[in-house]
Design an enzyme around this catalytic site. Structure first.
Site: not given
Ligand code: CTP
Length: 403
Positions: A201-204
């Site tokens: 995943g990512n930090n968005s």
């Protein structure tokens, strides 16, 4: 804008504090007018501290200011949250027996009522008739939500989320310059499965995409929001007229985007789509004792925005494509990298954020440069501002260029 928040005496009065706080955060001047019974739930000091303005409830206070006339005359917008059955009734009858009802009679500004009461009261014929009367006279009403009420009961009658009330109220005075336009926005980070419990995943946080959806909807657009992983409270607070499609992976987002893109005048890809996904997804949870270390093979995901740029003939004629570029810079500057991205994905507008040092993700504010395509020669560097304000600025610039 000068906004009056009327508060009547129900348990949901405490939620009015959040309405006031939000309006203040958005830069409005707010004056709170509680009914005397509202002050049994929340003290005047709380409203004074949050609004930075004096709080009066009856016409005999601050008589020198002629408050019962002056406040209503000077208001640009009035929102009553919560509006109890009693206050609704007094307003419908034209009573002027406290400062709030007097102000409601005097004002020429748009009025939004946010009713909150027990289900039986809300469904009572006299309340419904009063609501119908007020609506006929041009008063706006946000329907109460369904959910937990004061006691152990639940049903229709709950005060809608404060952010939803604020959105709806502001939309009453917002220029409807996007009326008749369809806007599709993607938001949040995709998650690419590794096994049933893990993902890449990512930090968005999805805040910028959600803010854009809110702004476009408030300005009259018909909005489709394709939301990957977004803080759930953000989605719950959105106006129900925004059509939300939930997705998880890049592949699902791609499918949703292509299924819904035809007919949109503006397509904004604000989502943080994972560029790669695990080549194979383990059907069972990968155990740490299954070997030494773990190597995950990744394969490229479809680039949705690139596919939109390449498949413009499937989009509405003249549709405006907007991409986001989160750049940290390497040996090249963030601007150089953004221009290179514009060559690969020739959008009409690239909103470039400098995210070096983890800036922007999850924050309330954003600093962006608007780079107009396809050659990127025209660019506008913006100040750091709230994601809400940035959304309106982006829409202002788009509006000038829309056919
Ligand atoms: N995007 C997309 N599909 C992807 C990856 C990105 O549609 N698989 C979109 C994003 O929504 C954003 C824009 O492309 O509008 C830029 O995404 P970004 O991740 O910053 O750039 P990349 O093209 O992935 O390039 P790089 O990772 O090299 O920065």
């Amino acid at each position: 804008m000068r906004i009056i928040v009327g508060v009547s005496g129900g348990i949901a009065a405490y939620k009015a504090c959040e309405v006031v706080r939000r309006l203040k955060e958005l830069g409005h001047s707010v004056r709170v007018i509680p009914t005397p019974s509202a002050l049994k739930f929340v003290g005047a000091a709380t409203f004074e501290a949050l609004s930075g303005e004096p709080v009066t409830t009856i016409v005999w206070e601050r008589v020198d200011e002629v408050a019962h006339v002056a406040l209503g005359q000077g208001a640009d917008l009035i929102v009553v949250a919560p509006a109890t059955a009693n206050t609704i009734s007094r307003f419908a009858q034209g009573s002027a027996d406290d400062l709030l009802t007097s102000t409601l009679l005097v004002t020429r500004a748009p009025i939004l009522l946010a009713p909150a009461m027990h289900t039986e009261m809300w469904e009572n014929a006299s309340v419904q008739e009063n609501i119908a009367t007020l609506k006929r006279r041009g008063v706006h009403v946000i329907d109460p939500a369904v959910g937990r009420l004061t006691g152990s009961d639940s049903g229709v009658g709950r005060l809608p989320e404060p952010l939803q009330i604020v959105e709806r109220a502001l939309s009453l005075v917002m220029p409807q310059d996007y009326a008749g336009k369809r806007v599709m926005i993607t938001a949040g980070g995709t998650r690419e499965k590794i096994d049933p419990v893990r993902y890449v995943g990512n930090n968005s946080s999805g805040k910028q995409g959600v803010a854009l959806a809110r702004a476009a909807s408030a300005r009259g657009a018909v909005v489709t929001l394709i939301a990957a992983h977004v803080e759930s409270t953000l989605l719950a607070a959105l106006d129900p007229k925004i059509q939300i499609q939930r997705v998880s992976t890049a592949e699902e987002m791609n499918e949703s985007v292509w299924n819904s893109v035809a007919g949109n005048d503006v397509v904004i890809m604000a989502a943080a789509v994972a560029d790669f996904r695990p080549k194979s997804v383990s059907a069972s949870k990968i155990k740490k004792d299954s070997g030494v270390g773990l190597t995950i093979d990744l394969e490229a995901n479809v680039d949705i925005l690139a596919s939109l740029c390449a498949g413009r003939e499937a989009l509405k004629k003249g549709a405006y494509l907007v991409g986001f570029a989160a750049e940290t810079g390497d040996e090249r500057t963030p601007m150089e990298l953004a221009i290179a991205k514009l060559r690969r994905k020739p959008v009409d507008l690239l909103v470039m954020n400098d995210v070096s040092g983890g800036q922007v993700f999850g924050e309330e504010e954003n600093q962006a440069t608007l780079i107009f395509g396809p050659d990127g020669k025209e660019s506008i560097g913006l100040e750091r501002m709230s994601k809400d304000t940035l959304s309106h600025v982006v829409l202002d610039h788009l509006k000038e260029r829309l056919i």
